[in-house]
Write an enzyme that holds these catalytic residues in place. Structure first.
Site, PDB file in Angstrom:
ATOM      1  CB  SER A  64      -0.900   0.011   1.237  1.00  0.00           C
ATOM      2  OG  SER A  64      -1.594   1.243   1.360  1.00  0.00           O
ATOM      3  CE1 TYR A  97      -3.839  -2.386   5.172  1.00  0.00           C
ATOM      4  CE2 TYR A  97      -3.058  -0.235   4.445  1.00  0.00           C
ATOM      5  CZ  TYR A  97      -3.562  -1.494   4.157  1.00  0.00           C
ATOM      6  OH  TYR A  97      -3.763  -1.861   2.844  1.00  0.00           O
TER       7      TYR A  97
END
Length: 292
Positions: free
Chosen positions: A144, A158
């Site tokens: 990501s 995350y």
């Protein structure tokens, strides 16, 4: 690898979202696809939806569990005798948003367990078999921008997991280039072609009860529907996930290590971060008051 016809591909988290988009692209390219997913009902629905579109099957797999991943690998090799393409795509969001000091121990265990240990378990179970098979192959790990390029301060769990995925993939690609050059590896950064409408936004549905959050969030909750409405009001459309899957396959064909829509924009952010690091400063780049 340019031709995917008859290649055996395993896609973790392939029963929905980005994973399903990759599965659809692989089937269009006449690959033989195994979906490894933790949700049996969703896996069954996806297989029914894909019926008649090609050779596709499913194996219920919990990537955070090494034994489950090993069982998946054994079954793939028993069914097909090989794995040419491995997409480590399964992931969870971490559970809302929070200041770094407000993430709980179970938040860390759950998110890192799926997003980092999951990739590690799949590499451990599949890559030695792929090397021993002596065929060309490719591994794609889904990272990501958040963490892989620059972290968002309220998504530390995350971001940390995806920074790890990026580092793992670079190590893997270098090791394969030295030891097994017929196999390559790429890191995939989704996004760039619209709003990603995936089950990552409500990944808490699969959170184990023994890793439940110890106490309610004290920070503002993230509301996906509100976010979607704001994005659509600004002209951002929902992404075509099958198109995104085709883009990933094109990245493999082109032997790109980084598979990403806007590499130039990311390179500019990384260049600014590098300059700040050179000066010994906090590297985070902000534009218009927002994090990139």
């Amino acid at each position: 690898m340019r031709d995917f016809a008859d290649k055996v591909a395993v896609v973790t988290g392939g029963a929905s979202g980005i994973g399903e988009g990759i599965v659809a692209a692989l089937l269009e390219a006449d690959a033989r696809v195994v979906i490894a997913d933790i949700e049996q009902p969703v896996l069954d629905e996806t297989l029914a939806r894909l019926d008649g579109r090609g050779d596709v099957s499913g194996i219920v797999t919990d990537v955070s569990n090494a034994d489950s991943v090993e069982a998946c690998a054994r079954e793939v090799y028993e069914r097909h005798g090989r794995c040419n393409l491995l997409f480590n795509n399964a992931g969870v969001g971490g559970g809302g948003v929070a200041k770094p000091w407000n993430w709980t121990p179970n938040d860390w265990k759950w998110c890192i367990g799926v997003n980092v240990f999951g990739v590690g378990h799949c590499i451990h179970a599949f890559v030695p078999r792929m090397i021993d098979g002596g065929e060309e192959g490719w591994i794609v790990n889904t990272s990501s921008d958040n963490g892989g390029i620059q972290p968002m301060q309220d998504l530390a769990v995350y971001a940390a997991s995806k920074a790890a995925v990026t580092a793992i993939t670079e190590c893997l690609a270098n090791a394969l280039a030295d030891e097994a050059p017929a196999i390559g590896a790429s890191v995939f950064y989704p996004g760039g072609n619209g709003l990603l409408e995936t089950r990552l936004w409500n990944s808490g549905r699969n959170r184990p009860t023994d890793l439940a959050r110890e106490h309610p969030h004290v920070d503002q909750q993230w509301d996906y529907q509100e976010h979607k409405q704001r994005m659509e009001a600004s002209g951002v459309k929902v992404a075509d996930l099958a198109e995104l899957g085709r883009f990933v396959l094109d990245g493999i064909r082109d032997e790109r290590f980084v598979i990403k829509w806007d590499t130039e924009g990311s390179a500019n952010v990384l260049a600014e971060r590098a300059e700040r690091v050179r000066r010994g400063e906090l590297p985070t780049v902000k534009r218009g008051g927002a994090f990139e």
